[in-house]
Design an enzyme around this catalytic site. Structure first.
Site, PDB file in Angstrom:
ATOM      1  N   ARG A 271       0.959  -1.013  -0.101  1.00 42.50           N
ATOM      2  CA  ARG A 271      -0.109  -0.207   0.111  1.00 42.50           C
ATOM      3  C   ARG A 271       0.969   1.096  -0.091  1.00 42.50           C
ATOM      4  NH1 ARG A 271      -2.183   0.938   5.503  1.00 42.50           N
ATOM      5  NH2 ARG A 271      -0.952   2.533   5.468  1.00 42.50           N
ATOM      6  N   HIS A 275      -3.511   4.404   4.757  1.00 36.42           N
ATOM      7  CA  HIS A 275      -4.583   3.432   4.519  1.00 36.42           C
ATOM      8  C   HIS A 275      -5.950   3.831   4.122  1.00 36.42           C
ATOM      9  CE1 HIS A 275      -7.414   0.458   6.204  1.00 36.42           C
ATOM     10  NE2 HIS A 275      -8.202   1.301   6.933  1.00 36.42           N
ATOM     11  N   TYR A 284       4.072   5.224  11.468  1.00 36.53           N
ATOM     12  CA  TYR A 284       4.331   3.819  11.723  1.00 36.53           C
ATOM     13  C   TYR A 284       5.224   3.242  10.600  1.00 36.53           C
ATOM     14  CZ  TYR A 284       0.130   3.258   8.711  1.00 36.53           C
ATOM     15  OH  TYR A 284      -0.744   3.224   7.748  1.00 36.53           O
TER      16      TYR A 284
HETATM   17  C1  LIG Z   1     -14.906  -6.144  11.937  1.00 34.78           C
HETATM   18  C2  LIG Z   1     -14.006  -4.757  11.671  1.00 34.78           C
HETATM   19  N1  LIG Z   1     -13.190  -4.542  12.620  1.00 34.78           N
HETATM   20  C3  LIG Z   1     -12.182  -3.406  12.492  1.00 34.78           C
HETATM   21  C4  LIG Z   1     -12.534  -2.617  11.624  1.00 34.78           C
HETATM   22  C5  LIG Z   1     -11.636  -1.438  11.354  1.00 34.78           C
HETATM   23  N2  LIG Z   1     -10.813  -1.463  10.115  1.00 34.78           N
HETATM   24  C6  LIG Z   1     -10.918  -0.785   9.025  1.00 34.78           C
HETATM   25  S1  LIG Z   1      -9.495  -1.151   8.015  1.00 34.78           S
HETATM   26  C7  LIG Z   1      -8.896  -2.257   8.940  1.00 34.78           C
HETATM   27  C8  LIG Z   1      -7.940  -2.834   8.550  1.00 34.78           C
HETATM   28  C9  LIG Z   1      -7.749  -3.938   7.404  1.00 34.78           C
HETATM   29  O1  LIG Z   1      -6.635  -4.280   6.902  1.00 34.78           O
HETATM   30  P1  LIG Z   1      -6.444  -5.131   5.802  1.00 34.78           P
HETATM   31  O2  LIG Z   1      -7.337  -6.307   5.868  1.00 34.78           O
HETATM   32  O3  LIG Z   1      -5.028  -5.641   5.532  1.00 34.78           O
HETATM   33  O4  LIG Z   1      -6.947  -4.335   4.542  1.00 34.78           O
HETATM   34  P2  LIG Z   1      -6.473  -3.116   3.777  1.00 34.78           P
HETATM   35  O5  LIG Z   1      -6.983  -2.000   4.504  1.00 34.78           O
HETATM   36  O6  LIG Z   1      -4.999  -3.086   4.130  1.00 34.78           O
HETATM   37  O7  LIG Z   1      -6.658  -3.097   2.435  1.00 34.78           O
HETATM   38  C10 LIG Z   1      -9.526  -2.244  10.131  1.00 34.78           C
HETATM   39  C11 LIG Z   1      -9.099  -2.778  11.219  1.00 34.78           C
HETATM   40  C12 LIG Z   1     -13.428  -2.793  10.495  1.00 34.78           C
HETATM   41  N3  LIG Z   1     -13.741  -2.041   9.844  1.00 34.78           N
HETATM   42  N4  LIG Z   1     -14.341  -3.993  10.623  1.00 34.78           N
END
Ligand SMILES: Cc1ncc(C[n+]2csc(CCOP(=O)(O)OP(=O)(O)O)c2C)c(N)n1
Ligand SMILES: [Mg+2]
Length: 377
Positions: A271, A275, A284
């Site tokens: 990425r 985020h 970080y």
């Molecule tokens: C069930 C749930 N827990 C927490 C969140 C908060 N949250 C949003 S994005 C994220 C991280 C996701 O990371 P990843 O699966 O690696 O996907 P990326 O955003 O890196 O594409 C979190 C914890 C959420 N949206 N849904």
């Protein structure tokens, strides 16, 4: 010991960051062979892949800018993940169904959906306005990992409907991130998909972070190796290589549609941006890490490839840039002219045919809105 070394020492050299993967195009734009995977594109198709990579990056940059100018509430950028998305997105056949997260703008584009659609969602004026059945691309899902269950259920349904088997069989692809692999929903999906032999591809874009949590806080083994414990193959692909992403996804989908069950694909990528626009990655991660990945840029290597093979000249690259810019300008103009929704509209699409409880809530909300009419409160 540095925190990041823990996973390395405990696995005797095979780490979550081990970069063994399927690659067909090096960062220098050299075409390399793989014993199991290849592509057979025409010159025109190679150029069109480059076109899509450039356009989706340009539209993404425009969307980030629109958020910065207060026109969107938030934006989740795909910067750096274009090859994983365009490669896998173009590998889908017309009849295949995709279940995205909130970042799959590149797949959405490949499915032929108007790129304005997700902007309505992120602007807060609609709930994502495309018809999932028309485009075979489900709604964006913000709840991490939930769509893996939806996709698995859908795939089991395809099996029950007898739509698996043969070249015209249907397959499903579920997108999620590295962080989502820690969710119960995703692991439960693996179990169901495996034992029910569901026609599904789990496409994990390992972009190395779940917001600020690095990969080493999600797993001590490479993500693709986990699949074998659930009873189906896992494979890691260079997610910055559009050709390899295409080849691996197409094979996995074809296996699924022929009744050979699920595959897990780990698209190893990065990425390159934040985020979301609410995040500050400088808190970080260090600049040298980002720079190292910039050298593996998915668009740069495709351009080098086209140049080296004599498939495109300066005029072609300039015309793609021009087209991408024109599309971005159009997108901007359309976002700015999006009408605000009427408050009662939010009740309209909850159920296809409404419900008595919802009707009551709508009426109550209408009375509440009317109480503001003509006076200060
Ligand atoms: C069930 C749930 N827990 C927490 C969140 C908060 N949250 C949003 S994005 C994220 C991280 C996701 O990371 P990843 O699966 O690696 O996907 P990326 O955003 O890196 O594409 C979190 C914890 C959420 N949206 N849904
Ligand atoms: Mg991630």
């Amino acid at each position: 010991m540095a925190k990041g070394n823990v996973a390395r020492t405990r696995n005797g050299g095979s780490t979550a960051a081990d970069p063994e993967f399927v690659q067909l195009l090096t960062p220098e734009g050299e075409r390399v062979n793989h014993p199991d995977y290849t592509v057979d594109f025409t010159d025109e198709e190679y150029r069109s892949l480059y076109h899509d990579l450039v356009v989706v990056r340009r539209l993404d940059a425009e969307s980030t800018a629109l958020q910065r100018q207060g026109e969107l509430g938030i934006w989740a950028s795909l910067l750096g993940q274009e090859a994983a998305q365009v490669g896998s997105g173009r590998a889908l056949r017309t009849q295949d169904m995709a279940f995205p997260t909130y970042r799959e703008h590149g797949v959405l584009y490949c499915r032929g959906i108007d790129p304005i659609m997700p902007l309505g969602l992120f602007r807060g004026v609609d709930q994502g306005g495309w018809d999932p059945n028309e485009f075979k691309f489900n709604m964006y899902t913000i709840v991490i990992g939930a769509q893996a269950l939806h996709a698995t259920g859908y795939a089991m349904g395809i099996n029950m409907d007898g739509k698996v088997g043969g070249d015209d069989g249907e397959a499903v692809i579920a997108y999620f991130g590295d962080g989502a692999t820690s969710q119960g929903d995703v692991n439960e999906s693996y179990v169901w998909a495996s034992v029910m032999n569901a026609p599904i591809v789990f496409f994990c874009q390992n972009n190395q972070y779940a917001i600020s949590e690095p990969l080493e806080r999600q797993t001590r083994v490479p993500l693709f190796k986990r699949a074998s414990g659930f009873g189906f193959p896992g494979i890691r692909v260079d997610g910055n290589d559009v050709l390899a992403s295409y080849a691996v996804t197409r094979t996995a989908l074809d296996n699924a549609r022929h009744g050979n069950g699920p595959t897990f694909i780990e698209a190893y990528t990065y990425r390159m941006g934040a985020h979301t626009t609410s995040d500050d990655p400088t808190r970080y991660r260090i600049a040298s890490e980002v720079e190292a990945w910039q050298a593996k840029d998915p668009i740069k290597r495709m351009r080098l490839f086209l140049e080296k093979q004599g498939l495109a000249d300066e005029a072609f690259f300039a015309s793609v840039d021009e087209e991408a810019k024109a599309e971005a300008i159009k997108l901007r103009e359309r976002v700015l002219s999006m009408p605000d929704p009427q408050p009662l509209q939010m009740f309209d699409h909850v159920y296809p045919n409404g419900s008595p409880l919802l009707d009551e809530q709508r009426a109550e909300f209408a009375r509440y809105m009317e109480s503001f009419a003509g006076g200060a409160h």
